[in-house]
Write a protein that holds these residues in place. Sequence first.
Motif, PDB file in Angstrom:
ATOM      1  N   SER A 141       0.716  -0.938  -0.314  1.00  0.00           N
ATOM      2  CA  SER A 141       0.270  -0.301   0.157  1.00  0.00           C
ATOM      3  C   SER A 141       1.013   1.048   0.041  1.00  0.00           C
ATOM      4  O   SER A 141       0.173   2.527  -0.662  1.00  0.00           O
ATOM      5  CB  SER A 141      -0.164   0.024   1.041  1.00  0.00           C
ATOM      6  OG  SER A 141       0.075   0.028   2.657  1.00  0.00           O
TER       7      SER A 141
ATOM      8  N   ARG B 264      -8.046   4.187  -3.864  1.00  0.00           N
ATOM      9  CA  ARG B 264      -7.435   2.203  -2.988  1.00  0.00           C
ATOM     10  C   ARG B 264      -6.431   2.600  -2.363  1.00  0.00           C
ATOM     11  O   ARG B 264      -5.899   1.672  -1.280  1.00  0.00           O
ATOM     12  CB  ARG B 264      -6.414   1.933  -4.567  1.00  0.00           C
ATOM     13  CG  ARG B 264      -7.764   1.646  -5.383  1.00  0.00           C
ATOM     14  CD  ARG B 264      -6.659   0.544  -6.662  1.00  0.00           C
ATOM     15  NE  ARG B 264      -5.695  -0.561  -6.489  1.00  0.00           N
ATOM     16  CZ  ARG B 264      -4.367  -0.260  -6.659  1.00  0.00           C
ATOM     17  NH1 ARG B 264      -4.437   0.294  -8.081  1.00  0.00           N
ATOM     18  NH2 ARG B 264      -3.204  -1.466  -6.577  1.00  0.00           N
TER      19      ARG B 264
ATOM     20  N   GLU C 294      -7.167   1.948   2.642  1.00  0.00           N
ATOM     21  CA  GLU C 294      -7.201   0.908   2.668  1.00  0.00           C
ATOM     22  C   GLU C 294      -7.744   0.107   4.399  1.00  0.00           C
ATOM     23  O   GLU C 294      -8.866  -1.086   4.264  1.00  0.00           O
ATOM     24  CB  GLU C 294      -6.009  -0.496   2.828  1.00  0.00           C
ATOM     25  CG  GLU C 294      -5.338   0.196   1.710  1.00  0.00           C
ATOM     26  CD  GLU C 294      -3.842  -0.689   1.475  1.00  0.00           C
ATOM     27  OE1 GLU C 294      -3.185  -0.870   2.918  1.00  0.00           O
ATOM     28  OE2 GLU C 294      -3.553  -1.301   0.747  1.00  0.00           O
TER      29      GLU C 294
END
Length: 129
Positions: free
Chosen positions: A5, A35, A38
């Motif tokens: 991430s 995105r 998370e």
Amino acid sequence: MERRSVKLTVQEGTSKGRKNRDVIQVLLRAFNILRCFEARNMRLGNSEIADRCGLPRSTVSRLLLTLTEIGQLVYFPQEQKYAPGSNAIVLGASFVAENKNRPDSAEEQELQNECIPRYGRPPAGALDQ
């Protein structure tokens, strides 16, 4: 500290690695920003998002303004951070609710397994209109 991430991979082009000229780059960038969020309660600032997406801060600022205006993100001025907005959560929840008992592919099953623990199932009737 290189987690998946931390720096998102740009999903441009086809699965064979060729660039697709029909892809609208600003949409790719906007979805890459979404995105970044998370965890359920994750809040991120402009610089953190720019670093994760590999985009200039000025580009991220314009996209964040747009995503906030359409309810995909919420801005917290005291913290100068953003979090997923109600429209983003409803969109994800509607997908999960629609497909909760019948994922069509392994990819959809994986997505479902990831989303339900993170965002939970929508309350009964919450998506009925």
